[in-house]
Each structure stands twice: as structure tokens, then as C-alpha cells.
Design a protein around this motif. Structure first.
Motif, PDB file in Angstrom:
ATOM      1  N   ALA A   1      50.141  39.106  42.531  1.00  0.00           N
ATOM      2  CA  ALA A   1      48.916  39.899  42.424  1.00  0.00           C
ATOM      3  C   ALA A   1      48.797  40.628  41.094  1.00  0.00           C
ATOM      4  O   ALA A   1      47.848  41.392  40.900  1.00  0.00           O
ATOM      5  CB  ALA A   1      48.855  40.924  43.567  1.00  0.00           C
ATOM      6  N   VAL A   2      49.735  40.415  40.164  1.00  0.00           N
ATOM      7  CA  VAL A   2      49.712  41.160  38.912  1.00  0.00           C
ATOM      8  C   VAL A   2      48.418  40.902  38.142  1.00  0.00           C
ATOM      9  O   VAL A   2      47.758  41.838  37.675  1.00  0.00           O
ATOM     10  CB  VAL A   2      50.937  40.824  38.041  1.00  0.00           C
ATOM     11  CG1 VAL A   2      50.807  41.458  36.658  1.00  0.00           C
ATOM     12  CG2 VAL A   2      52.211  41.317  38.709  1.00  0.00           C
ATOM     13  N   LYS A   3      48.038  39.659  37.997  1.00  0.00           N
ATOM     14  CA  LYS A   3      46.819  39.345  37.234  1.00  0.00           C
ATOM     15  C   LYS A   3      45.581  39.926  37.909  1.00  0.00           C
ATOM     16  O   LYS A   3      44.746  40.563  37.253  1.00  0.00           O
ATOM     17  CB  LYS A   3      46.656  37.835  37.075  1.00  0.00           C
ATOM     18  CG  LYS A   3      47.573  37.205  36.044  1.00  0.00           C
ATOM     19  CD  LYS A   3      47.237  35.729  35.880  1.00  0.00           C
ATOM     20  CE  LYS A   3      48.141  35.075  34.849  1.00  0.00           C
ATOM     21  NZ  LYS A   3      47.829  33.635  34.689  1.00  0.00           N
ATOM     22  N   SER A   4      45.437  39.704  39.208  1.00  0.00           N
ATOM     23  CA  SER A   4      44.231  40.190  39.897  1.00  0.00           C
ATOM     24  C   SER A   4      44.173  41.707  39.897  1.00  0.00           C
ATOM     25  O   SER A   4      43.107  42.303  39.716  1.00  0.00           O
ATOM     26  CB  SER A   4      44.184  39.651  41.329  1.00  0.00           C
ATOM     27  OG  SER A   4      45.337  40.056  42.066  1.00  0.00           O
ATOM     28  N   ALA A   5      45.324  42.372  40.058  1.00  0.00           N
ATOM     29  CA  ALA A   5      45.341  43.838  40.051  1.00  0.00           C
ATOM     30  C   ALA A   5      45.033  44.370  38.656  1.00  0.00           C
ATOM     31  O   ALA A   5      44.298  45.351  38.502  1.00  0.00           O
ATOM     32  CB  ALA A   5      46.701  44.348  40.528  1.00  0.00           C
ATOM     33  N   GLY A   6      45.589  43.716  37.622  1.00  0.00           N
ATOM     34  CA  GLY A   6      45.294  44.139  36.258  1.00  0.00           C
ATOM     35  C   GLY A   6      43.825  44.001  35.929  1.00  0.00           C
ATOM     36  O   GLY A   6      43.226  44.885  35.300  1.00  0.00           O
TER      37      GLY A   6
END
Length: 346
Positions: free
Chosen positions: A264-269
């Protein structure tokens, strides 16, 4: 966010905030062009901008991107002995390769970013100078892996709505829009001595005229114009519009350290980048895989924002909210009493 909310400060008038927004969109636009877009006279824009600059509310500065030169950027957290933090923060802020210096954790923690132009410069700071300082108890350094928000093009979206779409369109833009990209480019660019002199002049004043830039670089205005366009397009430099957020009524700032599920790092960023309360967001190495900077009006708003907006991010596992007691330096400018201090010669 309404214009009324953005102009709570007694220092600023609505047209002041409109001019600041115009600078975000087109940092090097002439006063005449800004005046035409906003329905103001060239003289009025000139006077208001110069007062805002003299009062430490806004400053335009050219900031070099180390990633375009093949170097990585790092975030650093220092835990210091009580009574020593101010002197260490001041020493860091004086360095050209350190920015975004802030104090937190009851005055015992310093957070900063490094923008070293060479590997030797970075190793000297992180590997030798800081560890030798007896007042530094602990050092944690995190590589910036992907920048989602920050620098040229993000405009600090808290000011969205200040101008109409027509006014913003009339201003155009002197630089490519911000796009999510790796922090380090694959093909580093080599700067010439003339580039270095021009970039030094831009660091002192991002709105310096082509004639002044040419004089500093030892080139003709035409050659400077073409080279500057190239460096902007290749993202070697961006024009940072530094704003004293407190002048706009934002008195609570915090570093946010988030741990989210790796998937989820990309979507959260990307979700963080859409939040008006967020001024910077990046994926980083280490136990906290996302770092962000929040600007709110007070601590109660910070609580609401972090619990309701940030706390609901998909994939979020834990979060540390570290309020800033004091911001010592922004991208390229020192602050005193929450106002930008113009560098000598700038």
C-alpha cells in the motif's frame, strides 16, 4: 478551503494571498503578467510582492535537485542532549547541503534533509561530522526512495481556490508540472562552471532577471535563457516558492512517520499527496516507510486531521506524529520567529 480562512492573519490582505498563489504557479512571471491575470496594476503587484518579501512571508529560490546529478537524498533524525539542540540545528542550517531543519520532541530532536551534491559531501556529514558530535546521542538516516509531493509543482494545495481557473490558466507555468518520479535519475547530468554560477544566482533570488543571471554566469542573456529552460525541463533545478505558513494562519506543523503495508506504500503516498494539509510526502527506507509534513492551524486541527484523514488511509499500520517546536530552515531559507530571513545578497 475558503479565501476567508486563508486570510485570517492581520498581516495579509486577500490580494497578498492571490499574489502568493500566482507566484506558486508561475514563479518567474513578470509583475505585469501577474497583474493582468489578477486584475491588478503592475505597480500594485510590485509593491505588494516586495513588502511580502521584506516581511519574510514569501521568497522565490532556485533549488538544485541532487537526484538529477546522480545523488540520493536522505532524511535524518538526530536525538540530542538537552541544551545542545539549538546550537546543532543552527550549525546544520548553515550548511548548503542541509535543509528543512526543524526541532521537535520537547527540544531534544532535530529532523532535517540532506541534499548533498557529491557522495563525499554526504559521507562527510553523515559518516564523520555528526557522529563525532558528543551532544548527538542517536542518528537515524532514511533514504528517500520516491517523492509523491514537494518542491516545484505541488503548489501546497492548501492555497487552491484562491484564484479562479481562468486566472490560473492566464498565468501559465514556467516549469513542467510535478510528477511522481524516482528521487535519483538514471542518467546524471554534469553541470558546467557557468551552470554553477547561474544556479548560485537563482538560489539567492529565483526571480533574478536574465540580465543578472547572465552577468553572474558570464554568458549572454539569450544563452542563459536557453540553458535555464533546459535545466528546468530536466528537473536539475526547480523554483521553490517558500512561504511562512504562520503568516497564513498555520501554526501547528508536524512530521508524520507512517508504517503502511508494503503493498500500500504507493497508494498511500499518492493519497497523502492529495491532502491539502500535507506539504510534503515521500517513501523512505527504514521502519517507517512513508514520511510526510503536515500544516494545520492549531493542535486540535492537527489531531482531527491525523486521526480522521491520515488514520483512515488504507494499509496504515501505525503512525508517529511529531509536532515541530520550531522550523529553523526551509528548502533554502533560514527562519526567525516564523519569518523567512533573506540571505545576504538575496
Amino acid at each position: 478551503m475558503t479565501r476567508a480562512l486563508m486570510t485570517e492573519s492581520a498581516l495579509l490582505q486577500p490580494d497578498d494571498v492571490r499574489i502568493i498563489r500566482a507566484m506558486q504557479i508561475a514563479p518567474r512571471a513578470s509583475f505585469a503578467a501577474i497583474g493582468t491575470a489578477l486584475g491588478l496594476t503592475e505597480g500594485a503587484v510590485n509593491r505588494r510582492y516586495r513588502r511580502l518579501r521584506a516581511d519574510g512571508v514569501v521568497r522565490v529560490a532556485g533549488v538544485v535537485n541532487p537526484g538529477a546529478l546522480g545523488q540520493s537524498r536522505w532524511l535524518v533524525r538526530l536525538r540530542c542532549r538537552p541544551g545542545s539542540v539549538a546550537a546543532i540545528a543552527d550549525a546544520l542550517a548553515k550548511r548548503d547541503d542541509v535543509n528543512w531543519v526543524s526541532l521537535g520532541a520537547a527540544g531534544c530532536e532535530i529532523t532535517c534533509a540532506t541534499q548533498s551534491r557529491t557522495q563525499e559531501q554526504r559521507e562527510d556529514l553523515l559518516g564523520r561530522r555528526l557522529p563525532r558530535t558528543a551532544a548527538v546521542i542517536d542518528i537515524n538516516a532514511f533514504a528517500m526512495l520516491r517523492q509523491f509531493l514537494g518542491g516545484r509543482g505541488h503548489y501546497w494545495s492548501a492555497l487552491e481556490g484562491t484564484l479562479s481557473p481562468q486566472e490560473e490558466a492566464a498565468l501559465g507555468s514556467g516549469e513542467p508540472p510535478f510528477t511522481e518520479a524516482p528521487v535519483v535519475t538514471r542518467e546524471p547530468l554534469r553541470l558546467t562552471p557557468e551552470d554553477e554560477r547561474m544556479l548560485a544566482a537563482l538560489a539567492a533570488d529565483g526571480r533574478a532577471s536574465l540580465v543578472d543571471l547572465a552577468t553572474g554566469a558570464g554568458l549572454t542573456p539569450g544563452r542563459v535563457a536557453r540553458r535555464l529552460e533546459t535545466l528546468l525541463q530536466q528537473r536539475v533545478v526547480h523554483l521553490d516558492v517558500e512561504i511562512a505558513a504562520a503568516a497564513l494562519g498555520y501554526h501547528a506543523r508536524a512530521n508524520l512517520w507512517l508504517r503502511v503495508h508494503p503493498s500500500a506504500v504507493k497508494s498511500a503516498g499518492r493519497a497523502l499527496a492529495q491532502e491539502p494539509g500535507i506539504a510534503f510526502a515521500a517513501a523512505v527506507s527504514g521502519p517507517w516507510n512513508l514520511h510526510a509534513v503536515a500544516h494545520c492551524r492549531d493542535l486540535d486541527e492537527l489531531f482531527e486531521f491525523t486521526s480522521d484523514r491520515i488514520g483512515s488511509l488504507a494499509g496504515l499500520q501505525s503512525m508517529e506524529v511529531s509536532p515541530m517546536l520550531k522550523l529553523v530552515k526551509k528548502a533554502g531559507t533560514r527562519l526567525v520567529d516564523d519569518r523567512l530571513v533573506q540571505p545576504s545578497g538575496g
